[in-house]
Design an enzyme around this catalytic site. Sequence first.
Site, PDB file in Angstrom:
ATOM      1  N   ARG A  23      -3.280  38.229  42.575  1.00 46.21           N
ATOM      2  CA  ARG A  23      -3.483  39.303  41.776  1.00 46.21           C
ATOM      3  C   ARG A  23      -3.531  38.888  40.206  1.00 46.21           C
ATOM      4  NH1 ARG A  23      -2.400  44.625  42.434  1.00 46.21           N
ATOM      5  NH2 ARG A  23      -2.148  45.309  44.740  1.00 46.21           N
TER       6      ARG A  23
ATOM      7  N   ASN B  82      -0.222  37.794  56.177  1.00 41.94           N
ATOM      8  CA  ASN B  82      -0.224  37.852  54.850  1.00 41.94           C
ATOM      9  C   ASN B  82       1.255  37.298  54.539  1.00 41.94           C
ATOM     10  OD1 ASN B  82       0.526  38.945  52.239  1.00 41.94           O
ATOM     11  ND2 ASN B  82      -1.366  40.183  52.403  1.00 41.94           N
TER      12      ASN B  82
ATOM     13  N   HIS C 274      -3.226  46.881  56.842  1.00 42.28           N
ATOM     14  CA  HIS C 274      -2.379  47.579  55.818  1.00 42.28           C
ATOM     15  C   HIS C 274      -1.461  48.474  56.291  1.00 42.28           C
ATOM     16  CE1 HIS C 274      -1.162  48.885  51.911  1.00 42.28           C
ATOM     17  NE2 HIS C 274      -1.630  48.140  51.252  1.00 42.28           N
TER      18      HIS C 274
ATOM     19  N   ARG D 299       1.622  39.000  40.280  1.00 39.13           N
ATOM     20  CA  ARG D 299       3.068  39.596  40.634  1.00 39.13           C
ATOM     21  C   ARG D 299       3.692  38.609  41.923  1.00 39.13           C
ATOM     22  NH1 ARG D 299       1.604  45.470  42.494  1.00 39.13           N
ATOM     23  NH2 ARG D 299       0.598  45.399  40.422  1.00 39.13           N
TER      24      ARG D 299
ATOM     25  N   HIS E  47       4.488  38.675  50.158  1.00 36.86           N
ATOM     26  CA  HIS E  47       5.851  39.216  49.844  1.00 36.86           C
ATOM     27  C   HIS E  47       6.874  37.959  50.111  1.00 36.86           C
ATOM     28  CE1 HIS E  47       4.077  42.470  48.513  1.00 36.86           C
ATOM     29  NE2 HIS E  47       3.647  42.969  49.889  1.00 36.86           N
TER      30      HIS E  47
ATOM     31  N   GLU F 220      -7.423  36.849  49.280  1.00 40.28           N
ATOM     32  CA  GLU F 220      -7.864  38.229  48.684  1.00 40.28           C
ATOM     33  C   GLU F 220      -7.781  38.327  47.253  1.00 40.28           C
ATOM     34  OE1 GLU F 220      -5.158  41.660  49.668  1.00 40.28           O
ATOM     35  OE2 GLU F 220      -5.216  41.128  51.687  1.00 40.28           O
TER      36      GLU F 220
ATOM     37  N   THR G 102      -2.329  47.692  47.347  1.00 43.93           N
ATOM     38  CA  THR G 102      -3.690  48.042  47.312  1.00 43.93           C
ATOM     39  C   THR G 102      -3.646  49.474  48.103  1.00 43.93           C
ATOM     40  OG1 THR G 102      -4.176  45.694  47.883  1.00 43.93           O
ATOM     41  CG2 THR G 102      -5.869  47.136  47.939  1.00 43.93           C
TER      42      THR G 102
ATOM     43  N   GLU H 134     -13.028  45.036  55.974  1.00 44.21           N
ATOM     44  CA  GLU H 134     -11.712  45.172  56.721  1.00 44.21           C
ATOM     45  C   GLU H 134     -11.366  46.540  56.464  1.00 44.21           C
ATOM     46  OE1 GLU H 134      -8.754  42.285  55.896  1.00 44.21           O
ATOM     47  OE2 GLU H 134      -7.082  43.882  55.810  1.00 44.21           O
TER      48      GLU H 134
ATOM     49  N   HIS I  20      -2.828  37.240  48.337  1.00 41.85           N
ATOM     50  CA  HIS I  20      -3.773  38.029  47.469  1.00 41.85           C
ATOM     51  C   HIS I  20      -3.258  37.454  46.015  1.00 41.85           C
ATOM     52  CE1 HIS I  20      -4.547  42.492  45.967  1.00 41.85           C
ATOM     53  NE2 HIS I  20      -5.175  41.451  45.195  1.00 41.85           N
TER      54      HIS I  20
HETATM   55  N1  PXP Z   1      -5.394  43.700  54.303  1.00 40.18           N
HETATM   56  C1  PXP Z   1      -5.504  43.973  52.811  1.00 40.18           C
HETATM   57  C2  PXP Z   1      -6.945  43.882  52.333  1.00 40.18           C
HETATM   58  C3  PXP Z   1      -4.429  44.019  52.017  1.00 40.18           C
HETATM   59  O1  PXP Z   1      -4.553  44.156  50.656  1.00 40.18           O
HETATM   60  C4  PXP Z   1      -3.063  43.966  52.510  1.00 40.18           C
HETATM   61  C5  PXP Z   1      -1.707  44.026  51.597  1.00 40.18           C
HETATM   62  O2  PXP Z   1      -1.874  43.119  50.504  1.00 40.18           O
HETATM   63  C6  PXP Z   1      -2.945  43.905  53.941  1.00 40.18           C
HETATM   64  C7  PXP Z   1      -4.052  43.382  54.678  1.00 40.18           C
HETATM   65  C8  PXP Z   1      -1.590  43.666  54.672  1.00 40.18           C
HETATM   66  O3  PXP Z   1      -0.923  44.800  54.425  1.00 40.18           O
HETATM   67  P1  PXP Z   1       0.786  44.960  54.472  1.00 40.18           P
HETATM   68  O4  PXP Z   1       1.409  43.851  53.813  1.00 40.18           O
HETATM   69  O5  PXP Z   1       0.864  46.296  54.452  1.00 40.18           O
HETATM   70  O6  PXP Z   1       0.608  44.390  56.315  1.00 40.18           O
END
Ligand code: PXP
Length: 252
Positions: free
Chosen positions: A53, A15, A202, A57, A18, A78, A109, A159, A51
């Site tokens: 949003r 992901n 997550h 952001r 960030h 996402e 999330t 998930e 994602h």
């Molecule tokens: N899976 C989903 C559905 C998420 O919303 C997120 C966070 O955006 C992640 C995985 C990844 O989480 P993390 O960034 O904490 O590894």
Amino acid sequence: MQRRKPLGKLRLGVNIDHVATLRNARGSAYPDPVRAAKLAETAGADGITAHLREDRRHIADDDIDRLMAALSVPLNFEMAATDEMQQIALRHKPHAVCIVPEKREERTTEGGLDVAREENRLARFIAPLRDAGCRVSLFVAADAAQIEAAARIGAAVVELHTGAYCDHHADGQFAERDAELSRLAEMSRLAHARGLEVHAGHGLTYDTVSPVAAFPEVMELNIGHFLIGESIFMGLKPAIREMRRFMDEARA
Ligand code: PXP
């Protein structure tokens, strides 16, 4: 108890949200999340997750355009279950669409989707996405009612939200952590028995990934924040490779 064999190769979805958070902190063009995604591919990521949003952001619309054009691995898009996001997904037709709950004031999330309560609306919402060829994934807590509802409305994937498990680990609440891990294991089995592909994610880190990677039914982990943070110290490619190593060892 005898250990069960994994159902297949465990994929790693990286992901890159960030990287965009950092870019947006200064309103600059860098660091570029698409560049990070391409680097993640070369480090062995099996997919990229982003994602978009409602408040944009981190990831922006243009990032999704560019990811769709640049990636050689599948994009897991996402999004919240809104008309705007549905239209964007239908325009791009990414490999997978992961539906998540979204609250404006949350930092990330926070919980899973309430599929059981919103069953009819979500059934209508995912139908056109499925018809467009997207694999529809629902981000849910390790809860039987949510998994049964996800199966009833014809999602391809659930998930499982690993946030509570990771938070308990970070807070040193090991009994609660282990209880959550048992719930995740049990719900992975239930989801698989209902014909759903099982993903998880997550908050996962090098310290918490192994037990989840070892669940035989889990086919994909989506990991972002920790990897992007770790890349400051060791670089993105080594950070991803190290995660891959933990996953492979847990799976072996
Ligand atoms: N899976 C989903 C559905 C998420 O919303 C997120 C966070 O955006 C992640 C995985 C990844 O989480 P993390 O960034 O904490 O590894």
